[in-house]
Design a protein around this motif. Structure first.
Motif, short mmCIF file in Angstrom:
data_model
loop_
_atom_site.label_atom_id
_atom_site.label_comp_id
_atom_site.label_asym_id
_atom_site.label_seq_id
_atom_site.Cartn_x
_atom_site.Cartn_y
_atom_site.Cartn_z
N UNK A 136 0.82 -1.21 0.00
CA UNK A 136 0.00 0.00 0.00
C UNK A 136 0.86 1.26 0.00
N UNK A 137 1.97 1.24 0.73
CA UNK A 137 2.80 2.44 0.81
C UNK A 137 3.63 2.66 -0.46
N UNK A 138 3.91 1.62 -1.20
CA UNK A 138 4.76 1.75 -2.38
C UNK A 138 3.99 1.98 -3.68
N UNK A 139 2.79 1.44 -3.78
CA UNK A 139 2.04 1.52 -5.04
C UNK A 139 0.66 2.11 -4.80
N UNK A 140 0.45 3.30 -5.37
CA UNK A 140 -0.81 4.01 -5.15
C UNK A 140 -2.01 3.24 -5.72
N UNK A 141 -1.82 2.54 -6.82
CA UNK A 141 -2.93 1.74 -7.38
C UNK A 141 -3.34 0.63 -6.41
N UNK A 158 -5.33 2.23 -3.54
CA UNK A 158 -6.73 2.48 -3.90
C UNK A 158 -7.54 1.19 -3.93
N UNK A 159 -6.92 0.11 -4.43
CA UNK A 159 -7.61 -1.17 -4.52
C UNK A 159 -7.83 -1.78 -3.14
N UNK A 160 -6.80 -1.78 -2.31
CA UNK A 160 -6.89 -2.43 -1.00
C UNK A 160 -7.58 -1.59 0.06
N UNK A 161 -7.37 -0.27 0.03
CA UNK A 161 -7.93 0.59 1.06
C UNK A 161 -9.07 1.46 0.58
N UNK A 162 -9.16 1.66 -0.71
CA UNK A 162 -10.19 2.54 -1.25
C UNK A 162 -9.75 3.99 -1.21
N UNK A 163 -10.40 4.81 -2.00
CA UNK A 163 -10.03 6.23 -2.04
C UNK A 163 -10.65 6.98 -0.87
N UNK A 164 -10.15 8.18 -0.58
CA UNK A 164 -10.84 9.04 0.40
C UNK A 164 -12.24 9.36 -0.12
N UNK A 165 -13.20 9.51 0.79
CA UNK A 165 -14.60 9.72 0.42
C UNK A 165 -15.07 11.08 0.95
N UNK A 185 -13.83 14.91 4.66
CA UNK A 185 -13.37 13.76 3.88
C UNK A 185 -13.08 12.60 4.82
N UNK A 186 -13.68 11.45 4.52
CA UNK A 186 -13.37 10.23 5.25
C UNK A 186 -12.10 9.64 4.65
N UNK A 187 -11.04 9.67 5.44
CA UNK A 187 -9.73 9.22 4.95
C UNK A 187 -9.66 7.70 4.96
N UNK A 188 -8.62 7.18 4.34
CA UNK A 188 -8.45 5.74 4.23
C UNK A 188 -8.27 5.06 5.59
N UNK A 189 -7.78 5.81 6.58
CA UNK A 189 -7.57 5.23 7.90
C UNK A 189 -8.80 5.34 8.80
N UNK A 190 -9.90 5.88 8.27
CA UNK A 190 -11.13 5.97 9.04
C UNK A 190 -11.35 7.30 9.74
N UNK A 191 -10.37 8.18 9.71
CA UNK A 191 -10.52 9.49 10.34
C UNK A 191 -11.17 10.45 9.35
N UNK A 192 -11.82 11.47 9.90
CA UNK A 192 -12.48 12.47 9.06
C UNK A 192 -11.65 13.75 9.10
N UNK A 193 -11.27 14.23 7.92
CA UNK A 193 -10.55 15.50 7.79
C UNK A 193 -11.55 16.59 7.44
N UNK A 194 -11.37 17.76 8.05
CA UNK A 194 -12.26 18.89 7.80
C UNK A 194 -11.49 20.04 7.18
N UNK A 195 -12.13 20.71 6.23
CA UNK A 195 -11.52 21.85 5.56
C UNK A 195 -12.47 23.03 5.67
N UNK A 196 -11.95 24.18 6.13
CA UNK A 196 -12.81 25.35 6.35
C UNK A 196 -13.03 26.13 5.05
N UNK A 197 -14.01 26.99 5.11
CA UNK A 197 -14.15 27.99 4.06
C UNK A 197 -12.99 28.96 4.19
N UNK A 198 -12.60 29.58 3.11
CA UNK A 198 -11.53 30.58 3.18
C UNK A 198 -12.06 31.82 3.88
#
Length: 156
Positions: free
Chosen positions: A76-81, A84-91, A133-146
């Motif tokens: 997973x750390x060496x190949x991005x494809x 994405x296959x094993x962990x899925x993309x961020x949602x 965004x729900x990250x691949x590790x299960x945590x949720x990242x938040x992004x503010x308005x500018x």
């Protein structure tokens, strides 16, 4: 060698089950989920080691699991494809202050969970969140308005 093969099969099956269960991190598991995962480990052990109750048999099974876990992480750390296959993309769960209910339903994340995680990150309301965004590790990242967006909204 029989234990290694059974351990490898069990590892893949358990990995698939945890993926099907969703991306919640260990700290976010319900009591039922935690109990289920602990019990699965005990139940599967009997199938892996069979009649072998020796320390060596148990250590071989654990070593097989550890080797497969390290291999998965390396791939997973060496190949991005592969990642994405094993962990899925961020949602994306929230866009422009609006919940994306379809994505939330597929990931089994409730509005209450997003609001709770948002409050921990300093957001009072869903409308304050530009992107969650729900990250691949299960945590949720938040992004503010500018700041510019906030000022223009205040002027309206």
């Amino acid at each position: 060698m029989d234990i290694v093969l059974r351990a490898a099969i069990a590892f893949v099956v358990l990995w698939l089950l945890t993926k099907a269960a969703g991306r919640a991190t260990l700290g976010e598991l319900s009591s039922f989920d935690l109990l289920l995962f602990i019990t699965m480990g005990d139940l599967i052990q009997q199938g892996i080691t069979g009649e072998d109750r020796t320390l060596t048999g148990g250590l071989v099974a654990v070593a097989t699991f550890a080797l497969l876990a390290v291999t998965f992480n390396l791939v997973v750390s060496r190949w991005s494809k592969a990642s994405r296959l094993l962990e899925g993309p961020p949602i994306i769960l929230v866009a422009d202050g609006r919940a994306r209910t379809g994505a939330m339903r597929r990931q089994r994340v409730s509005v209450a969970e997003i609001l709770s995680a948002g409050r921990q990150s300093g957001y009072e309301n869903m409308s304050d969140i530009r992107l969650a965004v729900l990250e691949q590790d299960g945590k949720i990242s938040f992004f503010p308005y500018t700041a510019e967006h906030a000022q223009s909204a205040d002027q309206e």
